[in-house]
Enzyme design. Sequence first.
Site, PDB file in Angstrom:
ATOM      1  N   TYR A   1     -16.087  11.526  -2.043  1.00 51.90           N
ATOM      2  CA  TYR A   1     -14.649  11.498  -1.783  1.00 51.90           C
ATOM      3  C   TYR A   1     -14.103  12.930  -1.751  1.00 51.90           C
ATOM      4  CZ  TYR A   1      -9.659  10.780  -2.768  1.00 51.90           C
ATOM      5  OH  TYR A   1      -8.285  10.816  -2.719  1.00 51.90           O
TER       6      TYR A   1
ATOM      7  N   LYS B   1     -12.252  15.140   1.261  1.00 55.99           N
ATOM      8  CA  LYS B   1     -10.916  15.723   1.163  1.00 55.99           C
ATOM      9  C   LYS B   1     -10.965  17.233   1.421  1.00 55.99           C
ATOM     10  CE  LYS B   1      -8.595  11.997   0.602  1.00 55.99           C
ATOM     11  NZ  LYS B   1      -7.671  11.550   1.636  1.00 55.99           N
TER      12      LYS B   1
HETATM   13  N1  LIG Z   1      -3.262   7.508  -5.274  1.00 49.30           N
HETATM   14  C1  LIG Z   1      -3.505   8.730  -5.632  1.00 49.30           C
HETATM   15  O1  LIG Z   1      -3.323   9.117  -6.789  1.00 49.30           O
HETATM   16  C2  LIG Z   1      -4.007   9.732  -4.627  1.00 49.30           C
HETATM   17  C3  LIG Z   1      -4.213  11.059  -5.021  1.00 49.30           C
HETATM   18  C4  LIG Z   1      -4.639  11.971  -4.088  1.00 49.30           C
HETATM   19  C5  LIG Z   1      -4.856  11.578  -2.784  1.00 49.30           C
HETATM   20  N2  LIG Z   1      -4.676  10.278  -2.427  1.00 49.30           N
HETATM   21  C6  LIG Z   1      -4.937   9.921  -1.037  1.00 49.30           C
HETATM   22  O2  LIG Z   1      -3.789   9.266  -0.526  1.00 49.30           O
HETATM   23  C7  LIG Z   1      -4.198   8.306   0.435  1.00 49.30           C
HETATM   24  C8  LIG Z   1      -3.602   6.937   0.093  1.00 49.30           C
HETATM   25  O3  LIG Z   1      -3.955   6.604  -1.233  1.00 49.30           O
HETATM   26  P1  LIG Z   1      -3.441   5.277  -1.950  1.00 49.30           P
HETATM   27  O4  LIG Z   1      -3.530   5.518  -3.384  1.00 49.30           O
HETATM   28  O5  LIG Z   1      -2.157   4.872  -1.367  1.00 49.30           O
HETATM   29  O6  LIG Z   1      -4.601   4.272  -1.544  1.00 49.30           O
HETATM   30  P2  LIG Z   1      -4.554   2.686  -1.369  1.00 49.30           P
HETATM   31  O7  LIG Z   1      -3.400   2.107  -2.097  1.00 49.30           O
HETATM   32  O8  LIG Z   1      -5.917   2.186  -1.678  1.00 49.30           O
HETATM   33  O9  LIG Z   1      -4.259   2.559   0.187  1.00 49.30           O
HETATM   34  C9  LIG Z   1      -5.215   2.938   1.137  1.00 49.30           C
HETATM   35  C10 LIG Z   1      -5.261   1.876   2.178  1.00 49.30           C
HETATM   36  O10 LIG Z   1      -6.277   2.239   3.135  1.00 49.30           O
HETATM   37  C11 LIG Z   1      -7.039   1.071   3.394  1.00 49.30           C
HETATM   38  N3  LIG Z   1      -8.367   1.392   3.859  1.00 49.30           N
HETATM   39  C12 LIG Z   1      -9.398   1.872   3.136  1.00 49.30           C
HETATM   40  N4  LIG Z   1     -10.481   1.984   3.918  1.00 49.30           N
HETATM   41  C13 LIG Z   1     -10.127   1.553   5.155  1.00 49.30           C
HETATM   42  C14 LIG Z   1     -10.817   1.400   6.372  1.00 49.30           C
HETATM   43  N5  LIG Z   1     -12.117   1.713   6.491  1.00 49.30           N
HETATM   44  N6  LIG Z   1     -10.163   0.928   7.436  1.00 49.30           N
HETATM   45  C15 LIG Z   1      -8.851   0.582   7.349  1.00 49.30           C
HETATM   46  N7  LIG Z   1      -8.138   0.696   6.209  1.00 49.30           N
HETATM   47  C16 LIG Z   1      -8.782   1.185   5.112  1.00 49.30           C
HETATM   48  C17 LIG Z   1      -7.068   0.353   2.054  1.00 49.30           C
HETATM   49  O11 LIG Z   1      -7.451  -0.975   2.180  1.00 49.30           O
HETATM   50  P3  LIG Z   1      -8.148  -1.684   0.863  1.00 49.30           P
HETATM   51  O12 LIG Z   1      -7.075  -1.754  -0.178  1.00 49.30           O
HETATM   52  O13 LIG Z   1      -8.572  -3.007   1.370  1.00 49.30           O
HETATM   53  O14 LIG Z   1      -9.274  -0.789   0.475  1.00 49.30           O
HETATM   54  C18 LIG Z   1      -5.648   0.511   1.605  1.00 49.30           C
HETATM   55  O15 LIG Z   1      -4.820  -0.502   2.148  1.00 49.30           O
HETATM   56  C19 LIG Z   1      -5.715   8.303   0.436  1.00 49.30           C
HETATM   57  O16 LIG Z   1      -6.167   9.125   1.498  1.00 49.30           O
HETATM   58  C20 LIG Z   1      -6.069   8.920  -0.894  1.00 49.30           C
HETATM   59  O17 LIG Z   1      -7.314   9.560  -0.837  1.00 49.30           O
HETATM   60  C21 LIG Z   1      -4.254   9.346  -3.333  1.00 49.30           C
END
Ligand SMILES: NC(=O)c1ccc[n+]([C@@H]2O[C@H](COP(=O)([O-])OP(=O)(O)OC[C@H]3O[C@@H](n4cnc5c(N)ncnc54)[C@H](OP(=O)(O)O)[C@@H]3O)[C@@H](O)[C@H]2O)c1
Length: 254
Positions: free
Chosen positions: A233, A237
């Site tokens: 991961y 990033k």
């Molecule tokens: N949350 C944090 O603290 C945090 C911190 C730093 C960076 N980020 C980044 O911010 C972004 C969003 O994070 P989030 O926390 O909002 O994540 P999230 O709630 O898991 O949302 C991500 C969405 O992307 C979908 N997804 C994953 N793999 C996919 C695929 N192959 N094809 C289509 N859809 C897919 C997921 O579906 P499923 O739920 O079915 O997997 C989910 O609906 C990500 O890039 C993450 O790396 C998050």
Amino acid sequence: MTLRSREGLTVDLVSRVLKQTALNPWLAIPLSACTAFSVPITSDFARVRLLLYFCTILGTTLRVNEWLNKWSMNNWTRSDSPDWNWAKEVVVITGGSGGIGASIAQQILARNSRTTVVIVDYAPMTWTPKPGTYVAYYQCDLSNGSSIKTLATQIRSEVGHPTVLVNNAGLCRGATVMEGSYADVELTIKTNLIAPFLLVKEFLPHMVKIDHGHIVNIGSASSLFPPARIADYAATKAGITAFHEVFLPGTDAP
Ligand SMILES: NC(=O)c1ccc[n+]([C@@H]2O[C@H](COP(=O)([O-])OP(=O)(O)OC[C@H]3O[C@@H](n4cnc5c(N)ncnc54)[C@H](OP(=O)(O)O)[C@@H]3O)[C@@H](O)[C@H]2O)c1
């Protein structure tokens, strides 16, 4: 964009309050000027004056830095240029069925309810768009290159050419390098790094043609400080940061 500031005490909220108060040069500069011409009555007064000078210098430096960052990231053009009309923009957000992507979509729609928002996700929508807004949902597995090709063609013909692409979908399997399966590593890298690359390949040419558009890639602090069990991961990033920087001025044209 400030996210989740409504969810209690966050770093975002604290820094916003500091920027508007103690580190606000429009407050700190006049106050410093007043104290500069006042005679210090007590030693406390001298200390307060020193603190004000410090706030003035720090606040002004941060403001100038912010201003320079904004302009340099925006290729030294105005982001609110007259040709930017939120009522006409088509915003594609991957992974917007929930989480950060949904928050971005909702904030964009709150700014202008006539913006066209396209959500791409393989998970079903977890939020209901407000009546009167246009939100299209496309189910797609972004780890599959040919699905991305089909999706892009469908979006262009059914909704129109996107003018904003937010590469937000991401996943993290949470396994060590030795434990993670081939499938875990491939899925993570394809979704987090290859999909954004392919989507940019699909949608950037039209943005360049009309000289209008934004590409947003969601990174992570883990690219700088990779914690244990998420090497794949963190690597994606770090990759997305490098990919994003190709769009900055002074680098090769994408
Ligand atoms: N949350 C944090 O603290 C945090 C911190 C730093 C960076 N980020 C980044 O911010 C972004 C969003 O994070 P989030 O926390 O909002 O994540 P999230 O709630 O898991 O949302 C991500 C969405 O992307 C979908 N997804 C994953 N793999 C996919 C695929 N192959 N094809 C289509 N859809 C897919 C997921 O579906 P499923 O739920 O079915 O997997 C989910 O609906 C990500 O890039 C993450 O790396 C998050």
